[in-house]
Design a protein around this motif. Structure first.
Motif, PDB file in Angstrom:
ATOM      1  N   HIS A 130       1.004  -1.211  -0.085  1.00  0.00           N
ATOM      2  CA  HIS A 130      -0.033   0.013   0.051  1.00  0.00           C
ATOM      3  C   HIS A 130       0.651   1.233  -0.136  1.00  0.00           C
ATOM      4  CE1 HIS A 130      -4.107  -1.399   0.184  1.00  0.00           C
ATOM      5  NE2 HIS A 130      -3.675  -2.294   1.142  1.00  0.00           N
ATOM      6  N   ASP A 131       1.895   1.315   0.831  1.00  0.00           N
ATOM      7  CA  ASP A 131       2.618   2.431   0.879  1.00  0.00           C
ATOM      8  C   ASP A 131       3.643   2.706  -0.339  1.00  0.00           C
ATOM      9  OD1 ASP A 131       4.829   0.396   1.043  1.00  0.00           O
ATOM     10  OD2 ASP A 131       5.540   1.235   2.938  1.00  0.00           O
ATOM     11  N   ARG A 132       3.392   1.894  -1.404  1.00  0.00           N
ATOM     12  CA  ARG A 132       4.245   2.119  -2.586  1.00  0.00           C
ATOM     13  C   ARG A 132       3.156   2.315  -3.934  1.00  0.00           C
ATOM     14  NH1 ARG A 132       9.986  -0.832  -3.605  1.00  0.00           N
ATOM     15  NH2 ARG A 132      10.153   1.059  -5.048  1.00  0.00           N
ATOM     16  N   ASP A 134       1.022   4.533  -4.786  1.00  0.00           N
ATOM     17  CA  ASP A 134       1.179   6.001  -5.425  1.00  0.00           C
ATOM     18  C   ASP A 134       2.390   5.835  -6.413  1.00  0.00           C
ATOM     19  OD1 ASP A 134      -1.300   6.600  -4.670  1.00  0.00           O
ATOM     20  OD2 ASP A 134      -0.574   7.660  -2.526  1.00  0.00           O
TER      21      ASP A 134
END
Length: 147
Positions: A42-44, A46
């Motif tokens: 999720h943190d990559r 974007d």
């Protein structure tokens, strides 16, 4: 009947890890990736879609599959204390799945997306998304996105 591209220069196939790949300024009309999005944390997310956007020609389309969180996973739910001797896939939870093979065990990033959640996340980045239909596994779906 044998189908061929109009010319050898009309078709370009690239196989690469997008996080490490240098496209040398090229853009593509169509980008296809399979069995990949669910391994993007999720943190990559974007960062990944920014890279895709930079590679897509104006008017281009991205075709991809994703693991549908609304459909039960075909993997085993319970994880044994010891790794199995054969290949075993344990159903993902909290974005991680566990795999066993030949007595070894490892954890794999495994992000599940509800279709509406994925569509909303991409819409927030300026993409339009259509879910096209079932994928290779019972809990996978094909989708297409464009800007």
């Amino acid at each position: 009947m044998r189908l061929q591209p109009a010319s050898a220069v009309d078709l370009v196939l690239e196989e690469a890890d997008i996080f490490d790949w240098d496209a040398d300024g090229r853009v593509f009309d169509t980008i296809i990736f399979s069995a990949w999005l669910h391994h993007v944390p999720h943190d990559r997310f974007d960062e990944f879609w920014s890279l895709v956007e930079g590679l897509l020609a104006p008017g281009g389309v991205v075709v991809f599959d994703f693991l549908d969180a609304t459909v039960p996973s075909p993997g085993k739910v319970e994880v044994a204390d010891e790794p199995s001797g054969g290949y075993t896939f344990h159903a993902p939870s909290d974005g991680v799945s566990i795999r066993d093979l030949d007595g070894h065990r490892w954890r794999v990033v495994h992000v599940l997306w509800a279709p509406d959640e994925l569509r909303a996340r991409l819409l927030g980045r300026g993409w339009e998304v259509a879910v096209l239909g079932p994928g290779l596994l019972s809990n996978m779906r094909w989708a297409a996105a464009h800007r």
